[in-house]
Design a protein around this motif. Sequence first.
Motif, mmCIF file in Angstrom:
data_model
loop_
_atom_site.group_PDB
_atom_site.id
_atom_site.type_symbol
_atom_site.label_atom_id
_atom_site.label_comp_id
_atom_site.label_asym_id
_atom_site.label_seq_id
_atom_site.Cartn_x
_atom_site.Cartn_y
_atom_site.Cartn_z
ATOM 1 N N ASN A 227 0.814 -1.225 0.000
ATOM 2 C CA ASN A 227 0.000 0.000 0.000
ATOM 3 C C ASN A 227 0.848 1.276 0.000
ATOM 4 O O ASN A 227 0.301 2.368 0.034
ATOM 5 N N GLN A 228 2.186 1.124 -0.029
ATOM 6 C CA GLN A 228 3.051 2.317 -0.063
ATOM 7 C C GLN A 228 3.598 2.587 -1.464
ATOM 8 O O GLN A 228 4.436 3.470 -1.635
ATOM 9 N N LEU A 229 3.125 1.827 -2.434
ATOM 10 C CA LEU A 229 3.714 1.923 -3.775
ATOM 11 C C LEU A 229 2.930 2.881 -4.672
ATOM 12 O O LEU A 229 1.706 3.004 -4.540
ATOM 13 N N SER A 230 3.641 3.506 -5.610
ATOM 14 C CA SER A 230 2.975 4.306 -6.643
ATOM 15 C C SER A 230 2.296 3.347 -7.625
ATOM 16 O O SER A 230 2.543 2.130 -7.620
ATOM 17 N N GLY A 231 1.474 3.930 -8.501
ATOM 18 C CA GLY A 231 0.795 3.106 -9.502
ATOM 19 C C GLY A 231 1.776 2.353 -10.395
ATOM 20 O O GLY A 231 1.586 1.170 -10.692
ATOM 21 N N GLY A 232 2.844 3.034 -10.797
ATOM 22 C CA GLY A 232 3.835 2.393 -11.661
ATOM 23 C C GLY A 232 4.548 1.258 -10.947
ATOM 24 O O GLY A 232 4.789 0.190 -11.527
ATOM 25 N N GLU A 233 4.869 1.474 -9.673
ATOM 26 C CA GLU A 233 5.540 0.419 -8.895
ATOM 27 C C GLU A 233 4.599 -0.772 -8.688
ATOM 28 O O GLU A 233 5.029 -1.935 -8.764
ATOM 29 N N GLN A 234 3.332 -0.472 -8.458
ATOM 30 C CA GLN A 234 2.358 -1.568 -8.317
ATOM 31 C C GLN A 234 2.285 -2.397 -9.597
ATOM 32 O O GLN A 234 2.194 -3.621 -9.551
ATOM 33 N N GLN A 235 2.321 -1.703 -10.731
ATOM 34 C CA GLN A 235 2.220 -2.437 -11.994
ATOM 35 C C GLN A 235 3.468 -3.290 -12.233
ATOM 36 O O GLN A 235 3.372 -4.434 -12.678
ATOM 37 N N THR B 132 -0.955 -0.275 -18.842
ATOM 38 C CA THR B 132 -0.520 1.123 -18.754
ATOM 39 C C THR B 132 -1.597 2.046 -18.178
ATOM 40 O O THR B 132 -1.363 3.245 -18.039
ATOM 41 N N GLU B 133 -2.743 1.483 -17.831
ATOM 42 C CA GLU B 133 -3.870 2.311 -17.392
ATOM 43 C C GLU B 133 -3.509 3.176 -16.182
ATOM 44 O O GLU B 133 -3.004 2.684 -15.169
ATOM 45 N N GLY B 134 -3.744 4.463 -16.298
ATOM 46 C CA GLY B 134 -3.560 5.376 -15.172
ATOM 47 C C GLY B 134 -2.115 5.752 -14.887
ATOM 48 O O GLY B 134 -1.841 6.403 -13.881
ATOM 49 N N LEU B 135 -1.172 5.352 -15.743
ATOM 50 C CA LEU B 135 0.245 5.634 -15.470
ATOM 51 C C LEU B 135 0.729 6.851 -16.268
ATOM 52 O O LEU B 135 0.221 7.149 -17.349
ATOM 53 N N ALA B 136 1.740 7.520 -15.727
ATOM 54 C CA ALA B 136 2.325 8.682 -16.396
ATOM 55 C C ALA B 136 3.072 8.221 -17.655
ATOM 56 O O ALA B 136 3.582 7.094 -17.700
ATOM 57 N N PRO B 137 3.144 9.091 -18.673
ATOM 58 C CA PRO B 137 3.776 8.692 -19.948
ATOM 59 C C PRO B 137 5.163 8.088 -19.791
ATOM 60 O O PRO B 137 5.478 7.072 -20.432
ATOM 61 N N ILE B 138 6.008 8.635 -18.931
ATOM 62 C CA ILE B 138 7.374 8.100 -18.804
ATOM 63 C C ILE B 138 7.367 6.702 -18.188
ATOM 64 O O ILE B 138 8.152 5.826 -18.567
ATOM 65 N N ILE B 139 6.440 6.478 -17.269
ATOM 66 C CA ILE B 139 6.321 5.150 -16.652
ATOM 67 C C ILE B 139 5.778 4.154 -17.673
ATOM 68 O O ILE B 139 6.201 2.997 -17.735
#
Length: 240
Positions: free
Chosen positions: A130-138, A159-166
Amino acid sequence: MSELLVLDDLRAGYGAAVVIPGLSMSLAEGEALAVLGRNGVGKTTLLDSIIGVTRHRGGSLRLAGRELAGLSPERRAAAGIGWVPQERNIFRSLTVEENLTATARRGRWDLAAVYALFPRLQERRRNMGNQLSGGEQQMLAVGRALMLNPKVLLLDEPTEGLAPIIIEQLLAAIRRINREEGIATIIVEQHARKVLRVTDRALILDRGTIVHAATSAALLTDPAALEAHLGVVERRAAPA
Ligand SMILES: Nc1ncnc2c1ncn2[C@@H]1O[C@H](COP(=O)(O)OP(=O)(O)OP(=O)(O)O)[C@@H](O)[C@H]1O
């Protein structure tokens, strides 16, 4: 390339609803396939039918020659179906490392291999889910699926909901898993152009049926098909 996953007139849905009315397709060893389509056309249902959580209505699906229809999701996972769900389903109260090892099976993909692919996960290995960003979770969801050492990897809108660089980093990792490690991959995506760059072939679904099939390279240069089936409008270069 020999066929790894073969669906033959697969029919499936939820309860009384038939969402996939009869779909045939195949995935070769080492191949990467994009499954595209507008919202609600049955892309997730197709993946759900391969992992075994829909109601099977008929037809067959074989992995490396073995019939999977009728097998539980657990048996299908053990047979080699790896799945990265749209919701990611990270265990929030387990650490990154515990998430990775909780369901692992022995094989090429171990902690060291996953950390080499995603160094960020190693840095975060003692953090809770629960401490991870969306990209880390993915990344964690992909790493956890790899730790099951699957024959085929199914990714539902990674890639849903992630920033372009991620998104770029994640797609590069998926490409590596497929091209360098040879794991056959099916990616359901909304970002058609991005996913077409990392796949070999593409299917477009409408109402649970394949309405267009092409190589990814051909579809990328076919704006008419992209617009007709996906509503993707060609961006024109700004005037100088
Ligand atoms: N658990 C469910 N129970 C009943 N019907 C469902 C269920 N999940 C999806 N459906 C229905 O199945 C159809 C296909 O949905 P599905 O989620 O497979 O589409 P999708 O192409 O993945 O869409 P999206 O891009 O919005 O995720 C829709 O009509 C949807 O309402």
